[in-house]
Write a protein that holds these residues in place. Structure first.
Motif, short mmCIF file in Angstrom:
data_model
loop_
_atom_site.label_atom_id
_atom_site.label_comp_id
_atom_site.label_asym_id
_atom_site.label_seq_id
_atom_site.Cartn_x
_atom_site.Cartn_y
_atom_site.Cartn_z
N ASP A 132 -5.30 -47.90 -3.96
CA ASP A 132 -4.02 -47.38 -3.66
C ASP A 132 -2.66 -48.20 -4.62
O ASP A 132 -1.63 -47.76 -4.64
N ASP A 160 -3.54 -41.65 1.33
CA ASP A 160 -4.85 -41.64 1.32
C ASP A 160 -5.68 -41.34 2.37
O ASP A 160 -5.16 -41.01 3.36
N ASP A 214 -9.41 -42.75 3.50
CA ASP A 214 -10.23 -43.94 4.24
C ASP A 214 -9.19 -45.07 4.30
O ASP A 214 -8.61 -45.83 3.63
N GLY A 215 -9.36 -45.49 5.83
CA GLY A 215 -8.37 -46.61 6.26
C GLY A 215 -7.11 -46.15 6.44
O GLY A 215 -6.12 -47.24 6.75
N THR A 216 -6.30 -45.08 5.96
CA THR A 216 -5.40 -44.67 6.24
C THR A 216 -5.11 -43.65 7.24
O THR A 216 -4.43 -43.97 8.19
MG MG Z 1 -8.03 -46.23 1.76
#
Ligand code: MG
Length: 360
Positions: A317, A147, A149-151
């Motif tokens: 996710d 993923d 965003d944020g990963t």
């Molecule tokens: Mg994400």
């Protein structure tokens, strides 16, 4: 003692699929009737969901479909789409992918699905339902799907890319969050969500520069991305990104690292000559679609989904596991990382992406 009543919803699913298959593949009910000696009135009952076939008839039907269905890409896609809609609605996508993995040929697949509907209508457990437990021994990671965003990015901004665009245009962040919530509650479709967002962004004349310079420049990759990609590349493990973010933002943020990525699936923005937004093309590979993307990779590369590692962080996710992929949650946000059905493993605090190499 009376007979136990069939589950009406699944009985209807059975009838609908039965009709769809015969119609779309141009099969003849009379051929089936004469080949296997089931009366046309019996068939009429199955079609109208008045009755389910007897178990022997179902077995004959599956044999008939196996020998008479001629696969055709466009038709297969339609039929498979109708089936996946049912499983999505019934929140049983995991079962759908299990069957698709086990029966890659359409003529066997549809028979197996009819069998599943039949068992569900009869309230019988579908025998293969016992999910295979994934032990590290059985896994041989060939692909890692990330993923974005944020990963791959550090979550320090506290805002998703989408939220940043909304606020940069002077909107309240709540407007963005409300739409997300409406989507989660199934009050709007993904398409509607994109359309409303597009209108809002066009209203305030979103410019490409804002997205690709102002917003993208505030997004920072998590530490260790290059090292991780290098290590994966050395092992000939393919890297993909499947994201609910925006393609040009991902491209900009990844910089030269984009060369390591085999394919990126994300939403796409189109601009006019002056650089103003004209259209948002939504990705079909977010949320439930993440599982579909992973499934497609496993089919294309002819590998088990179990040999794919998915790394994600959030609520969108949570569907990936349905594909049978091995799932790793890092820096969880809006998802319960201890839910072992959805997440096979978790790194609660991941400051360096190379940590994920321990989960190959
Ligand atoms: Mg994400």
């Amino acid at each position: 003692m009376g007979r136990k009543k069939d589950n009406l919803i699944w009985k209807r699913h059975f009838a609908n699929l039965f009709k769809t298959i015969f119609f779309k593949y141009e099969l003849d009910y009379d051929d089936f009737s004469s080949e296997y000696t089931w009366s046309s009135s019996a068939i009429r009952y199955w079609k109208t969901s008045k009755r389910l076939p007897q178990i022997e008839a179902l077995s004959d039907l599956r044999k008939f479909l196996c020998t008479h269905i001629v696969s055709n890409e466009a038709t297969d896609k339609l039929v498979i789409g109708e089936i996946s809609d049912v499983f999505t609605k019934e929140e049983m996508l995991h079962e759908y992918y299990r069957i698709r993995n086990a029966y890659p040929r359409i003529n066997e697949f549809v028979g197996e699905i009819l069998n599943f509907y039949y068992n569900a209508a009869k309230d019988k457990p579908n025998l293969d339902e016992i999910t295979e437990t994934k032990t590290d021994k059985e896994r041989n990671t060939r692909v890692v799907v990330f993923d974005f965003d944020g990963t791959l990015t550090d979550g320090k901004t506290n805002r998703t890319t989408w939220e940043s665009i909304w606020t940069s245009l002077g909107y309240d962040v709540k407007e963005c969050q409300n739409l997300h919530m409406k989507f989660n509650r199934k009050e709007i479709s993904h398409e509607e969500w994109c359309k409303i967002t597009e209108e809002k962004f066009r209203e305030r004349r979103l410019h490409r520069d804002i997205l690709e310079n102002e917003i993208a420049s505030k997004i920072h990759l998590i530490k260790g991305v290059r090292k991780t990609f290098n290590a994966l590349d050395k092992k000939n493990i393919r890297i993909y990104i499947v994201s609910g973010s925006i393609y040009s933002v991902i491209k900009k943020t990844m910089g030269s690292l984009i060369q390591y990525i085999y394919d990126v699936k994300a939403n796409d923005f189109l601009w006019d000559e002056g650089g103003f937004l004209t259209q948002i093309i939504g990705t079909k590979y977010d949320f439930e679609g993440k599982a579909e993307f992973i499934f497609e990779i496993s089919q294309r590369l002819n590998i088990s989904p179990n040999d794919i590692l998915f790394v994600g962080n959030s609520i969108n996710d949570q569907f990936a596991y349905n594909s049978g992929v091995y799932t790793l949650c890092i820096n969880p946000k809006l998802t319960d990382a201890s839910n072992s059905k959805i997440w096979n493993n978790c790194i609660m605090t991941c400051d360096d992406l190379t940590d994920i190499l321990n989960y190959l």
